[in-house]
Design a protein around this motif. Structure first.
Motif, short mmCIF file in Angstrom:
data_model
loop_
_atom_site.label_atom_id
_atom_site.label_comp_id
_atom_site.label_asym_id
_atom_site.label_seq_id
_atom_site.Cartn_x
_atom_site.Cartn_y
_atom_site.Cartn_z
N ARG A 49 15.28 -13.44 -30.48
CA ARG A 49 14.95 -14.24 -29.29
C ARG A 49 15.05 -13.39 -28.02
O ARG A 49 14.21 -13.50 -27.11
CB ARG A 49 15.89 -15.43 -29.20
CG ARG A 49 15.48 -16.47 -28.17
CD ARG A 49 16.45 -17.64 -28.16
NE ARG A 49 16.04 -18.64 -27.18
CZ ARG A 49 16.80 -19.66 -26.80
NH1 ARG A 49 18.01 -19.82 -27.33
NH2 ARG A 49 16.37 -20.51 -25.89
N THR A 60 18.61 -14.76 -19.38
CA THR A 60 19.96 -14.41 -19.81
C THR A 60 20.61 -13.43 -18.86
O THR A 60 21.76 -13.60 -18.43
CB THR A 60 19.93 -13.81 -21.23
OG1 THR A 60 19.41 -14.78 -22.15
CG2 THR A 60 21.32 -13.39 -21.68
N LEU A 71 22.32 -20.67 -23.36
CA LEU A 71 22.36 -19.31 -23.90
C LEU A 71 23.13 -19.25 -25.21
O LEU A 71 23.86 -20.19 -25.57
CB LEU A 71 23.03 -18.36 -22.89
CG LEU A 71 22.40 -18.22 -21.51
CD1 LEU A 71 23.16 -17.19 -20.69
CD2 LEU A 71 20.93 -17.86 -21.61
N TYR A 102 13.20 -15.42 -21.87
CA TYR A 102 14.57 -15.75 -22.27
C TYR A 102 15.52 -14.60 -21.95
O TYR A 102 16.64 -14.82 -21.48
CB TYR A 102 14.63 -16.07 -23.76
CG TYR A 102 16.04 -16.34 -24.26
CD1 TYR A 102 16.68 -17.53 -23.96
CD2 TYR A 102 16.74 -15.37 -24.99
CE1 TYR A 102 17.97 -17.77 -24.38
CE2 TYR A 102 18.03 -15.60 -25.42
CZ TYR A 102 18.65 -16.80 -25.12
OH TYR A 102 19.94 -17.02 -25.52
N TYR A 103 15.06 -13.37 -22.20
CA TYR A 103 15.91 -12.21 -21.90
C TYR A 103 16.18 -12.12 -20.41
O TYR A 103 17.32 -11.90 -19.97
CB TYR A 103 15.24 -10.93 -22.39
CG TYR A 103 15.95 -9.68 -21.96
CD1 TYR A 103 17.13 -9.28 -22.57
CD2 TYR A 103 15.46 -8.92 -20.91
CE1 TYR A 103 17.79 -8.14 -22.16
CE2 TYR A 103 16.12 -7.78 -20.49
CZ TYR A 103 17.28 -7.40 -21.12
OH TYR A 103 17.93 -6.28 -20.70
#
Length: 505
Positions: free
Chosen positions: A212, A11, A190, A7-8
């Motif tokens: 998260r 992003t 996001l 997820y990072y």
């Protein structure tokens, strides 16, 4: 240290695509105006302007520079909206603004006025993204991130594989809509940054988002709790520092407190030298620059221009992502300006003496000097002044100083891009290089004595670094083994004293 999680990474990739519009405008669009199809649609063929070289230069300069003019206002608009709308919604807003401008640009169909309006409109979005995307990334990343894309090779492919019709240049200019459009869709999945959410009293949501991003399974994770507490403390400190303080009070502090004023003027001077030293003037017109240097054939010029972009990209990444912290800001900056100045001097000599002699050795040296210039620009004023702008200001004045720096950056970049074609006409090309060389020389001398080394200096101790006379900045040092006697304490004292004076007034 938190493990990097999908997820990072997702992003960062999505938000970093906000850098594509500006990078592609400098690379892809700037080269696309050299395509025959574009020149036919917007009457940029030199054969139509035989007795009016200035008129052709003005038309080309307006088409190229109006996007930068829009970006100047877009960066200011972003600073006004980022806190109100949030980083994510602001990012999405500017992507939509830029994309709508690109669509108008694609279907302007030779209508110059509509093209100029579309350039300004799209520029608003591109300029806004240069503020919002780094702001978002700085608030979600454990370390700073930076990215850049330059795409001259797309123009080359279009020039050799497609017929000379409007579809040719439209396709080239539409290419960035694909990755940015995908990124926009991805942004719908996001969240806004934990820092912004916490600043809006949405603490629970901020903690969930932070967990998260860091891949923490439980909100009780010790490192997660420590980082969240640090965010809260920074927000509280900033709110206390800026509580009920009008922007005009901050501006008065910058103007009247000597240490604030010196730091502000240093950052502005760096931006001024960066823009007028030729960097963006050369980047926006690089195919033309290579033709002046002896590269023949439109397609060959585009290939060489693509190589120029790669050199810039590689050296910017190498120095920004590591070596600038090894060699130091001053050394990188002065080395870069020095290389710029030397190559400008050679190009001025070449353009005034050898350009019409068909001297291959001189031409090869001119081509090589353009690449050496790219190295100097990349390791110096392409990046260093932005780093200084984030390091030398205390929290109380940082946002105002950052806004002023970005405004100066964009307005000067617009001026440079706008006047460069006219400089080539009025100064016979070599004169433009003489002008750029003089700016580099002046910048090298003044910044050489004024700009201190900020590598490794804590932000709260910058006051000590700027405590002496400005012309002794090259000798300024901070003893990090001693307990700070100035720094943050002195900055806070200055803030309190000035606020008291204002209240009395």
């Amino acid at each position: 240290m938190f493990d990097i999680n999908p997820y990072y990474v997702f992003t960062v990739l999505v938000v970093a695509c906000g850098g594509i519009p500006k990078g592609y405008d400098e690379g892809g669009f700037s080269a696309s105006i050299g395509l025959k199809s574009f020149q036919n649609d917007f009457d940029l063929n030199a054969s139509h302007w035989k007795n009016n070289a200035s008129g052709l230069a003005n038309r080309k300069a307006n088409i190229t520079s109006f996007g930068v003019l829009g970006a100047a206002f877009g960066s200011i608009l972003a600073l006004a909206l980022a806190d109100r709308l949030g980083r994510l919604r602001c990012w999405q807003f500017f992507v939509a603004l830029w994309a709508s401008g690109i669509l108008m640009q694609l279907f302007s169909s030779g209508i110059l006025g509509f093209m100029l309006f579309a350039r300004i409109w799209g520029g608003l979005g591109a300029g806004g993204l240069t503020v919002v995307a780094p702001l978002y990334l700085s608030e979600v990343a454990p370390a700073k991130s930076r990215g850049m894309i330059v795409s001259f090779f797309i123009n080359y492919a279009a020039s050799v594989t497609m017929s000379v019709t409007a579809t040719q240049y439209r396709l080239v200019q539409a290419i960035p809509l694909i990755p940015v459009g995908i990124a926009f869709i991805g942004s719908l999945f996001l969240n806004d940054t934990p820092r912004w959410l916490a600043s809006k009293d949405r603490s629970d949501e901020a903690l969930i988002v932070l967990a998260r991003l860091r891949g923490a399974r439980e909100k009780q994770d010790h490192q997660l709790s420590s980082e969240y507490q640090e965010i809260q403390e920074q927000i509280i400190a900033k709110q206390q520092s800026l509580a009920n303080v009008p922007i005009w009070t901050i501006i008065k502090e910058i103007a009247t407190i000597s240490t604030y004023r010196e730091r502000f003027l240093l950052a502005i001077f760096m931006q001024t030298v960066a823009q007028w030293s030729g960097g963006n003037g050369i980047t926006y017109y690089i195919p033309q620059i290579f033709e002046y240097a002896g590269v023949t054939g439109g397609n060959t010029s585009l290939i060489t221009s693509g190589a120029y972009g790669i050199v810039k990209l590689v050296f910017t990444m190498i120095f920004t992502w590591g070596l600038i912290d090894i060699f130091g800001r001053r050394r990188c900056m002065l080395t870069g300006i020095g290389l710029q100045c030397i190559t400008h001097v050679y190009m001025a000599i070449y353009m005034s003496i050898f350009v019409s002699t068909e001297n291959k050795s001189a031409s090869d040296a001119a081509i090589a000097s353009v690449f050496i210039y790219a190295v100097g620009w990349s390791i110096g004023l392409c990046t260093v002044q932005y780093l200084y702008g984030t390091e030398i200001f205390p929290t109380r004045i940082r946002s105002v100083c950052y806004a002023a720096n970005m405004a100066v950056h964009w307005f000067f970049q617009f001026a440079v891009v706008r006047v460069t074609p006219n400089m080539f006409v009025s100064f016979d090309v070599w004169g433009a290089y003489v002008f750029w060389a003089l700016i580099c020389f002046i910048g090298f001398v003044i910044l050489g004595v004024w700009a201190p080394e900020t590598k490794g200096i804590p932000m709260e101790r910058m006051e000590e670094l700027f405590a002496g006379r400005w012309w002794m900045g090259w000798r300024a040092k901070v003893d990090l083994t001693e307990t700070p006697s100035g720094g943050k304490i002195q900055d806070q004292r200055n803030e309190k004293e000035f606020t008291t004076d204002i209240e009395r007034f």
